[in-house]
Write a protein that holds these residues in place. Structure first.
Motif, PDB file in Angstrom:
ATOM      1  N   VAL A 274       4.497   0.438   0.095  1.00 20.60           N
ATOM      2  CA  VAL A 274       3.091   0.332   0.519  1.00 20.60           C
ATOM      3  C   VAL A 274       2.304  -0.544  -0.463  1.00 20.60           C
ATOM      4  CG1 VAL A 274       0.959   1.638   0.857  1.00 20.60           C
ATOM      5  CG2 VAL A 274       3.126   2.524   1.746  1.00 20.60           C
ATOM      6  N   LEU A 275       2.526  -0.348  -1.754  1.00 18.53           N
ATOM      7  CA  LEU A 275       1.814  -1.151  -2.759  1.00 18.53           C
ATOM      8  C   LEU A 275       2.140  -2.634  -2.597  1.00 18.53           C
ATOM      9  CD1 LEU A 275      -0.004  -1.257  -5.274  1.00 18.53           C
ATOM     10  CD2 LEU A 275       2.056  -0.890  -6.674  1.00 18.53           C
ATOM     11  N   LYS A 276       3.399  -2.943  -2.335  1.00 20.12           N
ATOM     12  CA  LYS A 276       3.802  -4.339  -2.148  1.00 20.12           C
ATOM     13  C   LYS A 276       3.098  -4.947  -0.935  1.00 20.12           C
ATOM     14  CE  LYS A 276       7.895  -7.282  -1.539  1.00 20.12           C
ATOM     15  NZ  LYS A 276       9.372  -7.294  -1.394  1.00 20.12           N
ATOM     16  N   ALA A 277       3.001  -4.180   0.145  1.00 20.73           N
ATOM     17  CA  ALA A 277       2.342  -4.674   1.360  1.00 20.73           C
ATOM     18  C   ALA A 277       0.849  -4.892   1.122  1.00 20.73           C
ATOM     19  CB  ALA A 277       2.558  -3.684   2.504  1.00 20.73           C
ATOM     20  N   ILE A 278       0.219  -3.990   0.388  1.00 17.83           N
ATOM     21  CA  ILE A 278      -1.214  -4.144   0.105  1.00 17.83           C
ATOM     22  C   ILE A 278      -1.454  -5.395  -0.743  1.00 17.83           C
ATOM     23  CG2 ILE A 278      -3.191  -3.107  -1.087  1.00 17.83           C
ATOM     24  CD1 ILE A 278      -1.945  -0.355  -0.406  1.00 17.83           C
ATOM     25  N   ARG A 279      -0.613  -5.577  -1.743  1.00 15.13           N
ATOM     26  CA  ARG A 279      -0.785  -6.742  -2.630  1.00 15.13           C
ATOM     27  C   ARG A 279      -0.516  -8.059  -1.911  1.00 15.13           C
ATOM     28  NH1 ARG A 279       2.088  -4.497  -8.213  1.00 15.13           N
ATOM     29  NH2 ARG A 279       0.216  -3.441  -9.038  1.00 15.13           N
TER      30      ARG A 279
ATOM     31  N   VAL B 289     -17.543  -7.014   0.207  1.00 17.95           N
ATOM     32  CA  VAL B 289     -17.579  -6.660   1.631  1.00 17.95           C
ATOM     33  C   VAL B 289     -16.582  -7.497   2.432  1.00 17.95           C
ATOM     34  CG1 VAL B 289     -19.547  -8.217   2.040  1.00 17.95           C
ATOM     35  CG2 VAL B 289     -19.046  -6.388   3.660  1.00 17.95           C
ATOM     36  N   ALA B 290     -15.703  -6.802   3.189  1.00 15.17           N
ATOM     37  CA  ALA B 290     -14.640  -7.480   3.924  1.00 15.17           C
ATOM     38  C   ALA B 290     -14.044  -6.522   4.955  1.00 15.17           C
ATOM     39  CB  ALA B 290     -13.540  -7.946   2.971  1.00 15.17           C
ATOM     40  N   PRO B 291     -13.499  -7.067   6.046  1.00 13.32           N
ATOM     41  CA  PRO B 291     -12.768  -6.207   6.998  1.00 13.32           C
ATOM     42  C   PRO B 291     -11.369  -5.936   6.461  1.00 13.32           C
ATOM     43  CG  PRO B 291     -12.782  -8.469   7.785  1.00 13.32           C
ATOM     44  CD  PRO B 291     -13.585  -8.460   6.511  1.00 13.32           C
ATOM     45  N   LEU B 292     -11.005  -4.667   6.378  1.00 11.92           N
ATOM     46  CA  LEU B 292      -9.718  -4.291   5.778  1.00 11.92           C
ATOM     47  C   LEU B 292      -8.663  -3.913   6.817  1.00 11.92           C
ATOM     48  CD1 LEU B 292     -10.967  -2.101   2.771  1.00 11.92           C
ATOM     49  CD2 LEU B 292     -10.323  -4.521   2.770  1.00 11.92           C
ATOM     50  N   ASN B 293      -8.946  -4.100   8.094  1.00  7.61           N
ATOM     51  CA  ASN B 293      -8.010  -3.592   9.104  1.00  7.61           C
ATOM     52  C   ASN B 293      -6.646  -4.271   9.046  1.00  7.61           C
ATOM     53  OD1 ASN B 293      -9.727  -5.771  10.046  1.00  7.61           O
ATOM     54  ND2 ASN B 293      -8.806  -5.539  12.069  1.00  7.61           N
ATOM     55  N   HIS B 294      -6.599  -5.553   8.720  1.00  7.51           N
ATOM     56  CA  HIS B 294      -5.296  -6.218   8.649  1.00  7.51           C
ATOM     57  C   HIS B 294      -4.512  -5.747   7.415  1.00  7.51           C
ATOM     58  CE1 HIS B 294      -6.658  -8.543  11.984  1.00  7.51           C
ATOM     59  NE2 HIS B 294      -7.568  -9.205  11.287  1.00  7.51           N
ATOM     60  N   LEU B 295      -5.200  -5.587   6.290  1.00 10.15           N
ATOM     61  CA  LEU B 295      -4.546  -5.039   5.091  1.00 10.15           C
ATOM     62  C   LEU B 295      -3.969  -3.656   5.385  1.00 10.15           C
ATOM     63  CD1 LEU B 295      -5.971  -4.973   1.472  1.00 10.15           C
ATOM     64  CD2 LEU B 295      -5.237  -2.866   2.557  1.00 10.15           C
ATOM     65  N   ILE B 296      -4.763  -2.817   6.031  1.00  8.42           N
ATOM     66  CA  ILE B 296      -4.336  -1.451   6.307  1.00  8.42           C
ATOM     67  C   ILE B 296      -3.196  -1.430   7.330  1.00  8.42           C
ATOM     68  CG2 ILE B 296      -5.104   0.694   7.404  1.00  8.42           C
ATOM     69  CD1 ILE B 296      -7.798   0.278   5.941  1.00  8.42           C
ATOM     70  N   ALA B 297      -3.251  -2.305   8.312  1.00 10.67           N
ATOM     71  CA  ALA B 297      -2.156  -2.368   9.297  1.00 10.67           C
ATOM     72  C   ALA B 297      -0.843  -2.727   8.606  1.00 10.67           C
ATOM     73  CB  ALA B 297      -2.484  -3.397  10.378  1.00 10.67           C
ATOM     74  N   GLY B 298      -0.886  -3.655   7.651  1.00 13.63           N
ATOM     75  CA  GLY B 298       0.324  -4.005   6.905  1.00 13.63           C
ATOM     76  C   GLY B 298       0.837  -2.853   6.069  1.00 13.63           C
ATOM     77  N   ALA B 299      -0.084  -2.101   5.458  1.00 16.19           N
ATOM     78  CA  ALA B 299       0.313  -0.952   4.648  1.00 16.19           C
ATOM     79  C   ALA B 299       0.955   0.132   5.521  1.00 16.19           C
ATOM     80  CB  ALA B 299      -0.905  -0.402   3.918  1.00 16.19           C
ATOM     81  N   LEU B 300       0.370   0.375   6.699  1.00 15.51           N
ATOM     82  CA  LEU B 300       0.932   1.387   7.598  1.00 15.51           C
ATOM     83  C   LEU B 300       2.326   0.987   8.072  1.00 15.51           C
ATOM     84  CD1 LEU B 300      -2.216   2.283   9.742  1.00 15.51           C
ATOM     85  CD2 LEU B 300      -0.985   3.816   8.180  1.00 15.51           C
ATOM     86  N   GLU B 301       2.502  -0.277   8.364  1.00 13.73           N
ATOM     87  CA  GLU B 301       3.819  -0.749   8.790  1.00 13.73           C
ATOM     88  C   GLU B 301       4.843  -0.554   7.667  1.00 13.73           C
ATOM     89  OE1 GLU B 301       3.807  -4.758  10.118  1.00 13.73           O
ATOM     90  OE2 GLU B 301       5.952  -4.811  10.562  1.00 13.73           O
TER      91      GLU B 301
ATOM     92  N   ASP C 144      -1.760  -8.863   0.884  1.00 14.50           N
ATOM     93  CA  ASP C 144      -2.983  -9.240   1.596  1.00 14.50           C
ATOM     94  C   ASP C 144      -3.990  -9.793   0.590  1.00 14.50           C
ATOM     95  OD1 ASP C 144      -4.441  -8.458   4.456  1.00 14.50           O
ATOM     96  OD2 ASP C 144      -5.847  -8.530   2.754  1.00 14.50           O
ATOM     97  N   LYS C 145      -4.794 -10.760   1.034  1.00 14.51           N
ATOM     98  CA  LYS C 145      -5.750 -11.389   0.110  1.00 14.51           C
ATOM     99  C   LYS C 145      -6.795 -10.418  -0.428  1.00 14.51           C
ATOM    100  CE  LYS C 145      -8.845 -13.090   3.779  1.00 14.51           C
ATOM    101  NZ  LYS C 145      -9.494 -14.294   4.351  1.00 14.51           N
ATOM    102  N   TYR C 146      -7.040  -9.351   0.316  1.00 18.50           N
ATOM    103  CA  TYR C 146      -8.027  -8.378  -0.158  1.00 18.50           C
ATOM    104  C   TYR C 146      -7.408  -7.271  -1.015  1.00 18.50           C
ATOM    105  CZ  TYR C 146     -11.129 -10.547   3.275  1.00 18.50           C
ATOM    106  OH  TYR C 146     -11.899 -11.447   3.986  1.00 18.50           O
ATOM    107  N   GLY C 147      -6.090  -7.330  -1.217  1.00 13.81           N
ATOM    108  CA  GLY C 147      -5.435  -6.253  -1.976  1.00 13.81           C
ATOM    109  C   GLY C 147      -4.568  -6.743  -3.112  1.00 13.81           C
ATOM    110  N   SER C 148      -4.757  -7.985  -3.531  1.00 14.53           N
ATOM    111  CA  SER C 148      -3.865  -8.583  -4.533  1.00 14.53           C
ATOM    112  C   SER C 148      -3.929  -7.866  -5.877  1.00 14.53           C
ATOM    113  CB  SER C 148      -4.204 -10.062  -4.709  1.00 14.53           C
ATOM    114  OG  SER C 148      -5.546 -10.214  -5.148  1.00 14.53           O
ATOM    115  N   LYS C 149      -5.022  -7.149  -6.161  1.00 15.41           N
ATOM    116  CA  LYS C 149      -5.166  -6.467  -7.451  1.00 15.41           C
ATOM    117  C   LYS C 149      -4.988  -4.957  -7.323  1.00 15.41           C
ATOM    118  CE  LYS C 149      -8.191 -10.114  -9.209  1.00 15.41           C
ATOM    119  NZ  LYS C 149      -9.535 -10.470  -9.726  1.00 15.41           N
ATOM    120  N   ALA C 150      -4.290  -4.542  -6.273  1.00 15.91           N
ATOM    121  CA  ALA C 150      -4.087  -3.108  -6.044  1.00 15.91           C
ATOM    122  C   ALA C 150      -3.237  -2.495  -7.156  1.00 15.91           C
ATOM    123  CB  ALA C 150      -3.412  -2.894  -4.689  1.00 15.91           C
ATOM    124  N   ARG C 151      -3.519  -1.230  -7.432  1.00 12.91           N
ATOM    125  CA  ARG C 151      -2.752  -0.509  -8.462  1.00 12.91           C
ATOM    126  C   ARG C 151      -2.575   0.955  -8.070  1.00 12.91           C
ATOM    127  NH1 ARG C 151      -5.335  -1.985 -14.358  1.00 12.91           N
ATOM    128  NH2 ARG C 151      -5.272  -4.262 -14.227  1.00 12.91           N
TER     129      ARG C 151
END
Length: 362
Positions: free
Chosen positions: A311-316, A218-230, A318-325
């Motif tokens: 987008v994948l690079k931006a997600i990774r 459980v975590a707020p993902l708004n900052h991760l998502i804002a980075g991905a959108l950018e 963020d601390k909540y997206g380091s294991k994104a694939r």
């Protein structure tokens, strides 16, 4: 003169002194009177205070928004049992859940409201811990809790505490994020491992028969998502077409919803789906499929192939997206269906969750 005709001695009549303090929630805390006022001041105002909440009226007047933005609203109720679990509690869950619902719409979350249904007998220090947890999560997300309500139900007619949160956010009118926008050829990015929230709650219930260090995601993902959108910005619009958080029903149900909304097929690769060993072991032991396990800190992105690496690079980052694939793609075959390519080379249909895998999970 009979007793019935005796004059009433008003000077001798008295009212009991009001209860001004209690270590537990009592019915009077929901009366709207002195006890309610004292509870608000001692618990809610202590942790959630801000200029908008301090207006103290029946509603809150929010600042005007830039006309280039549109308002996004979401609401959710949280009835999880137990209210404390490894990695979180019902307060953190209530804030993160609504923040994430706004964020996956492409909105910047700004304000939350919180409605509390408290059961008589709930320790006040438990309530204070939960409210404090909400304040910490709201601070991390950068949102303000600007209105609230408290009701108390009799002992035995609740389960300690239920929380409803509603959220208000804004997004640019030019940004179009929807479950209807997945396109053939799009790549599917999953922001991290599946099933951690579901297993953490099972562990808190004592249903596993063993303990582990696994915690809810459980975590707020708004900052991760804002980075991905950018990172997804490109000349003809954003490379991100769809976002959704796979909570109840898990990844399988979320992808089925998107496939049906967009009338496309989806293929995912089992070998690319991140899942922790503890989650795999628990699922094997209990006969669960990790694809259907609940998550509270993960996001699925459906992305134009040209923008996928950015987008994948931006997600990774963020601390909540380091294991994104990248776990799959959108296809034109078998519209409205989701297929899984297994690690042994076969292919199987992945349907929506039928029934309730785990009750009271969020």
């Amino acid at each position: 003169m009979s007793d019935e005709n005796q004059p009433i001695d008003f000077l001798g009549a008295y009212c009991p002194l009001p209860l001004t303090h209690s270590e537990q929630i009592v019915i009077g805390h929901g009366s709207g009177g002195r006890l309610t006022y004292d509870l608000i001041q001692s618990v809610f105002a202590t942790h959630l205070t801000n200029p908008l909440l301090e207006q103290g009226d029946d509603g809150v007047a929010l600042p005007p928004i830039d006309p280039e933005f549109e308002i996004v609203v979401s609401t959710d109720s949280h009835v999880i049992s137990p209210i404390f679990f490894p990695g979180g509690d019902i307060g953190k869950l209530a804030v993160c859940g609504t923040v994430n619902d706004l964020a996956v719409m492409g909105a910047k979350p700004l304000y939350l409201t919180a409605g509390f249904i408290l059961e008589e007998g709930l320790p006040v220090d438990v309530l204070e811990f939960i409210v404090s947890s909400m304040a910490k999560s709201a601070e991390e997300a950068g949102v303000a809790i600007v209105a609230g309500d408290t009701k108390v139900v009799e002992r035995g007619k609740g389960d300690g505490i239920f929380i409803n949160t509603s959220g208000v956010g804004i997004r640019p009118r030019s940004l179009h994020i929807s479950g209807r926008n997945a396109k053939v050829g799009d790549r599917i990015i999953l922001s991290g491992p599946l099933g951690e929230h579901g297993v953490a709650v099972l562990q808190a219930r004592g249903d596993l028969g063993f303990l582990s260090d696994l915690q809810s995601d459980v975590a707020p993902l708004n900052h991760l998502i804002a980075g991905a959108l950018e990172a997804g910005m490109q000349d003809r619009g954003n490379a991100i077409h769809t976002m959704r958080d796979p909570t109840r029903g898990g990844l399988a149900t979320t992808l089925n919803e998107i496939a049906r909304q967009s009338n496309v097929g989806i293929v995912i690769n089992e070998a690319e789906i991140p899942i922790q060993e503890t989650v795999i072991s628990v699922c094997e032991m209990l006969g669960f499929d990790p694809l259907y396990m609940a998550n509270e800190g993960k996001c699925v992105f459906i992305v134009d192939p040209e923008g996928t690496d950015r987008v994948l690079k931006a997600i990774r980052a963020d601390k909540y997206g380091s294991k994104a694939r990248v776990i799959g793609e959108v296809v034109s075959d078998h519209p409205q269906k989701v297929l899984l390519k297994t690690m042994i080379g076969s292919t199987r249909l992945v349907d929506m969750l039928s029934g309730e895998l785990l009750p009271r999970i969020c």
